[in-house]
Design a protein around this motif. Structure first.
Motif, PDB file in Angstrom:
ATOM      1  N   ILE A 208       0.876  -1.178   0.000  1.00 45.59           N
ATOM      2  CA  ILE A 208       0.000   0.000   0.000  1.00 45.59           C
ATOM      3  C   ILE A 208       0.909   1.221   0.000  1.00 45.59           C
ATOM      4  CG2 ILE A 208      -1.855   1.211   1.227  1.00 45.59           C
ATOM      5  CD1 ILE A 208      -2.495  -1.518   2.569  1.00 45.59           C
ATOM      6  N   ASN A 209       1.345   1.627  -1.195  1.00 45.42           N
ATOM      7  CA  ASN A 209       2.279   2.736  -1.304  1.00 45.42           C
ATOM      8  C   ASN A 209       1.578   4.072  -1.532  1.00 45.42           C
ATOM      9  OD1 ASN A 209       4.746   1.138  -1.106  1.00 45.42           O
ATOM     10  ND2 ASN A 209       4.119   0.279  -3.067  1.00 45.42           N
ATOM     11  N   TYR A 210       0.275   4.028  -1.703  1.00 43.54           N
ATOM     12  CA  TYR A 210      -0.505   5.231  -1.931  1.00 43.54           C
ATOM     13  C   TYR A 210      -1.049   5.783  -0.616  1.00 43.54           C
ATOM     14  CZ  TYR A 210      -4.104   1.652  -1.439  1.00 43.54           C
ATOM     15  OH  TYR A 210      -4.868   0.613  -0.968  1.00 43.54           O
ATOM     16  N   SER A 211      -1.539   6.995  -0.666  1.00 41.40           N
ATOM     17  CA  SER A 211      -2.318   7.552   0.438  1.00 41.40           C
ATOM     18  C   SER A 211      -3.541   8.232  -0.161  1.00 41.40           C
ATOM     19  CB  SER A 211      -1.503   8.548   1.265  1.00 41.40           C
ATOM     20  OG  SER A 211      -1.134   9.671   0.491  1.00 41.40           O
ATOM     21  N   ILE A 212      -4.627   8.281   0.597  1.00 41.33           N
ATOM     22  CA  ILE A 212      -5.881   8.843   0.099  1.00 41.33           C
ATOM     23  C   ILE A 212      -6.458   9.774   1.155  1.00 41.33           C
ATOM     24  CG2 ILE A 212      -8.256   8.328  -0.586  1.00 41.33           C
ATOM     25  CD1 ILE A 212      -7.069   5.579  -1.588  1.00 41.33           C
ATOM     26  N   GLU A 213      -6.645  11.016   0.760  1.00 40.60           N
ATOM     27  CA  GLU A 213      -7.210  12.022   1.671  1.00 40.60           C
ATOM     28  C   GLU A 213      -8.606  12.403   1.202  1.00 40.60           C
ATOM     29  OE1 GLU A 213      -6.344  16.666   2.614  1.00 40.60           O
ATOM     30  OE2 GLU A 213      -4.658  15.293   3.003  1.00 40.60           O
ATOM     31  N   LYS A 214      -9.548  12.444   2.135  1.00 36.71           N
ATOM     32  CA  LYS A 214     -10.912  12.874   1.818  1.00 36.71           C
ATOM     33  C   LYS A 214     -11.197  14.171   2.577  1.00 36.71           C
ATOM     34  CE  LYS A 214     -12.462   8.038   1.469  1.00 36.71           C
ATOM     35  NZ  LYS A 214     -11.931   7.249   2.587  1.00 36.71           N
ATOM     36  N   ASP A 215     -11.499  15.214   1.826  1.00 34.33           N
ATOM     37  CA  ASP A 215     -11.813  16.524   2.385  1.00 34.33           C
ATOM     38  C   ASP A 215     -13.321  16.598   2.613  1.00 34.33           C
ATOM     39  OD1 ASP A 215     -12.605  19.300   2.536  1.00 34.33           O
ATOM     40  OD2 ASP A 215     -10.621  19.843   1.803  1.00 34.33           O
ATOM     41  N   LYS A 216     -13.738  16.715   3.867  1.00 32.83           N
ATOM     42  CA  LYS A 216     -15.166  16.671   4.179  1.00 32.83           C
ATOM     43  C   LYS A 216     -15.909  17.902   3.675  1.00 32.83           C
ATOM     44  CE  LYS A 216     -14.660  13.771   8.297  1.00 32.83           C
ATOM     45  NZ  LYS A 216     -14.970  13.645   9.738  1.00 32.83           N
ATOM     46  N   LYS A 217     -15.269  19.066   3.789  1.00 32.45           N
ATOM     47  CA  LYS A 217     -15.935  20.310   3.394  1.00 32.45           C
ATOM     48  C   LYS A 217     -16.187  20.362   1.902  1.00 32.45           C
ATOM     49  CE  LYS A 217     -15.472  25.340   3.599  1.00 32.45           C
ATOM     50  NZ  LYS A 217     -14.610  26.485   4.013  1.00 32.45           N
ATOM     51  N   ASN A 218     -15.154  20.042   1.115  1.00 29.97           N
ATOM     52  CA  ASN A 218     -15.265  20.140  -0.339  1.00 29.97           C
ATOM     53  C   ASN A 218     -15.717  18.850  -1.013  1.00 29.97           C
ATOM     54  OD1 ASN A 218     -14.273  22.842  -0.337  1.00 29.97           O
ATOM     55  ND2 ASN A 218     -12.204  22.046  -0.068  1.00 29.97           N
ATOM     56  N   GLN A 219     -15.872  17.783  -0.208  1.00 37.60           N
ATOM     57  CA  GLN A 219     -16.304  16.495  -0.740  1.00 37.60           C
ATOM     58  C   GLN A 219     -15.381  16.012  -1.863  1.00 37.60           C
ATOM     59  OE1 GLN A 219     -19.213  14.601   0.510  1.00 37.60           O
ATOM     60  NE2 GLN A 219     -18.622  16.014   2.123  1.00 37.60           N
ATOM     61  N   LYS A 220     -14.058  16.171  -1.637  1.00 32.56           N
ATOM     62  CA  LYS A 220     -13.081  15.749  -2.632  1.00 32.56           C
ATOM     63  C   LYS A 220     -12.212  14.634  -2.081  1.00 32.56           C
ATOM     64  CE  LYS A 220     -12.688  20.155  -5.109  1.00 32.56           C
ATOM     65  NZ  LYS A 220     -11.779  21.281  -5.465  1.00 32.56           N
ATOM     66  N   THR A 221     -11.920  13.660  -2.944  1.00 34.99           N
ATOM     67  CA  THR A 221     -11.033  12.551  -2.592  1.00 34.99           C
ATOM     68  C   THR A 221      -9.752  12.703  -3.407  1.00 34.99           C
ATOM     69  OG1 THR A 221     -12.878  11.063  -2.087  1.00 34.99           O
ATOM     70  CG2 THR A 221     -10.749  10.042  -2.599  1.00 34.99           C
ATOM     71  N   THR A 222      -8.618  12.830  -2.717  1.00 31.71           N
ATOM     72  CA  THR A 222      -7.336  13.047  -3.374  1.00 31.71           C
ATOM     73  C   THR A 222      -6.435  11.843  -3.177  1.00 31.71           C
ATOM     74  OG1 THR A 222      -7.511  15.430  -2.983  1.00 31.71           O
ATOM     75  CG2 THR A 222      -5.337  14.577  -3.556  1.00 31.71           C
ATOM     76  N   PHE A 223      -5.940  11.310  -4.283  1.00 27.50           N
ATOM     77  CA  PHE A 223      -5.094  10.117  -4.297  1.00 27.50           C
ATOM     78  C   PHE A 223      -3.653  10.536  -4.562  1.00 27.50           C
ATOM     79  CE2 PHE A 223      -2.945   6.775  -6.664  1.00 27.50           C
ATOM     80  CZ  PHE A 223      -3.300   5.605  -6.013  1.00 27.50           C
ATOM     81  N   LYS A 224      -2.692   9.932  -3.833  1.00 26.16           N
ATOM     82  CA  LYS A 224      -1.265  10.191  -4.051  1.00 26.16           C
ATOM     83  C   LYS A 224      -0.517   8.872  -4.135  1.00 26.16           C
ATOM     84  CE  LYS A 224      -0.781  14.648  -1.650  1.00 26.16           C
ATOM     85  NZ  LYS A 224      -0.052  15.354  -0.562  1.00 26.16           N
ATOM     86  N   ASP A 225       0.381   8.785  -5.125  1.00 21.57           N
ATOM     87  CA  ASP A 225       1.217   7.592  -5.253  1.00 21.57           C
ATOM     88  C   ASP A 225       2.494   7.977  -5.996  1.00 21.57           C
ATOM     89  OD1 ASP A 225       2.097   5.007  -5.046  1.00 21.57           O
ATOM     90  OD2 ASP A 225       0.592   4.134  -6.383  1.00 21.57           O
ATOM     91  N   ARG A 226       3.561   7.231  -5.737  1.00 21.17           N
ATOM     92  CA  ARG A 226       4.838   7.517  -6.360  1.00 21.17           C
ATOM     93  C   ARG A 226       4.969   6.751  -7.681  1.00 21.17           C
ATOM     94  NH1 ARG A 226       9.431   9.668  -4.976  1.00 21.17           N
ATOM     95  NH2 ARG A 226       8.783   9.929  -2.812  1.00 21.17           N
ATOM     96  N   ILE A 227       5.464   7.447  -8.695  1.00 21.31           N
ATOM     97  CA  ILE A 227       5.896   6.806  -9.939  1.00 21.31           C
ATOM     98  C   ILE A 227       7.327   7.276 -10.185  1.00 21.31           C
ATOM     99  CG2 ILE A 227       5.447   6.391 -12.378  1.00 21.31           C
ATOM    100  CD1 ILE A 227       2.596   7.318 -11.987  1.00 21.31           C
ATOM    101  N   GLY A 228       8.265   6.358 -10.129  1.00 21.73           N
ATOM    102  CA  GLY A 228       9.660   6.741 -10.286  1.00 21.73           C
ATOM    103  C   GLY A 228      10.121   7.610  -9.133  1.00 21.73           C
ATOM    104  N   ARG A 229      10.664   8.789  -9.456  1.00 27.04           N
ATOM    105  CA  ARG A 229      11.208   9.666  -8.433  1.00 27.04           C
ATOM    106  C   ARG A 229      10.178  10.638  -7.879  1.00 27.04           C
ATOM    107  NH1 ARG A 229      15.948  10.116 -11.962  1.00 27.04           N
ATOM    108  NH2 ARG A 229      15.091  12.082 -12.734  1.00 27.04           N
ATOM    109  N   ASP A 230       9.040  10.778  -8.561  1.00 21.54           N
ATOM    110  CA  ASP A 230       8.073  11.803  -8.187  1.00 21.54           C
ATOM    111  C   ASP A 230       6.793  11.207  -7.615  1.00 21.54           C
ATOM    112  OD1 ASP A 230       9.700  13.972  -9.082  1.00 21.54           O
ATOM    113  OD2 ASP A 230       9.125  13.511 -11.143  1.00 21.54           O
TER     114      ASP A 230
END
Length: 287
Positions: free
Chosen positions: A91-113
């Motif tokens: 599980i190399n990703y992280s997932i943030e859910k913003d309650k106010k804006n109802q947005k789900t943001t996904f983050k994961d590494r590809i290569g160096r970034d």
């Protein structure tokens, strides 16, 4: 009486600031498409505050803690490679859910970034009248199609949260269990407790904001030719960077040293990346 008042105030302040609840899920995965008997199991955290929630690997939290201790003790001298290897995660990703804006943001590494995108597909749940009990919670059944899989979730209204592991949310309660119909991925709530706040995860390298479709394209580019992708700095993608991560970045493929050493390093890196890609050839999202 004055001492009792101070103690009561301290307890009140401690309770007031401990507004974050941590839910620990056991995640069971079959990430290798060529070997469905290879079952991976690890824990992940869903930290929920009043403003947001964050889902990420327990092993990542432990790695971050070790890295922080290493920096404080004077850098690489405190680095324990074996300890870090034992904390490798699927599980190399992280997932943030913003309650106010109802947005789900996904983050994961590809290569160096690190790539980040906002989830653009709504979860359309079909809630059933079927109920049962899982552990101490009375739960109700719900189903949805997401990411090329059919999912069954069991949620409870015994807890005051409308959230769940991974990208799952939007039910009238907390998801206690969710699994796909092939039995390849499941998330099971194990326990929960209070923490002071949601931690800030260590972030190495640049963070690049993209659309979800572009993230998928970048993943495919990386899998086909990882070394060229890294040499081009993100596969030549037009990047919107959100600052730098600071700290120690992963080693670059074109590091110094003798030419032969560089060639050997490149070959080893390519073999390792392709091996990792094969081990993760059955991702949680198939489309």
């Amino acid at each position: 009486m004055k001492k009792l008042g101070i103690i009561a105030l301290a307890l009140f302040m401690q309770t007031a600031f401990a507004q974050t609840n941590r839910f620990v899920y056991q995640v069971t995965m079959k990430p290798d498409a060529s070997n469905k008997n290879d079952v991976k199991t690890e824990n992940a955290y869903l930290d929920i505050s009043q403003e947001k929630s964050l889902f990420y690997s327990e092993n990542r939290a432990k790695r971050d803690s070790i890295m922080q201790a290493m920096f404080q003790s004077g850098g690489a001298r405190g680095f324990n490679r074996d300890q870090m290897e034992n904390l490798r995660s699927n599980i190399n990703y992280s997932i943030e859910k913003d309650k106010k804006n109802q947005k789900t943001t996904f983050k994961d590494r590809i290569g160096r970034d690190v790539y980040t995108y906002e989830e653009d597909r709504p979860l359309n749940w079909k809630i059933s009248s079927e109920t049962t009990k899982i552990g101490e919670y009375k739960v109700q059944k719900a189903e949805t199609d997401f990411g090329g899989r059919k999912w069954t979730a069991w949620f409870t209204t015994d807890l005051p949260y409308q959230d769940g592991p991974y990208k799952f949310n939007g039910l009238p309660g907390l998801i206690v269990k969710v699994e796909d119909d092939k039995g390849e991925y499941s998330f099971d709530l194990m326990k929960n407790y209070k923490i002071v706040e949601i931690p800030t995860l260590n972030q190495f390298g640049n963070t690049i904001k993209v659309k979800r479709a572009d993230f998928v394209k970048q993943q495919e580019k990386f899998k086909k030719d990882p070394m060229s992708f890294m040499a081009q700095g993100g596969g030549g993608f037009a990047q919107t960077r959100i600052g730098g991560g600071g700290g120690i970045a992963p080693p670059r493929s074109g590091g110094g040293g003798r030419g032969g050493d560089n060639g050997d390093f490149r070959k080893r890196m390519e073999e390792r990346i392709k091996e990792e890609a094969q081990k993760n050839s059955n991702p949680i999202e198939l489309q």
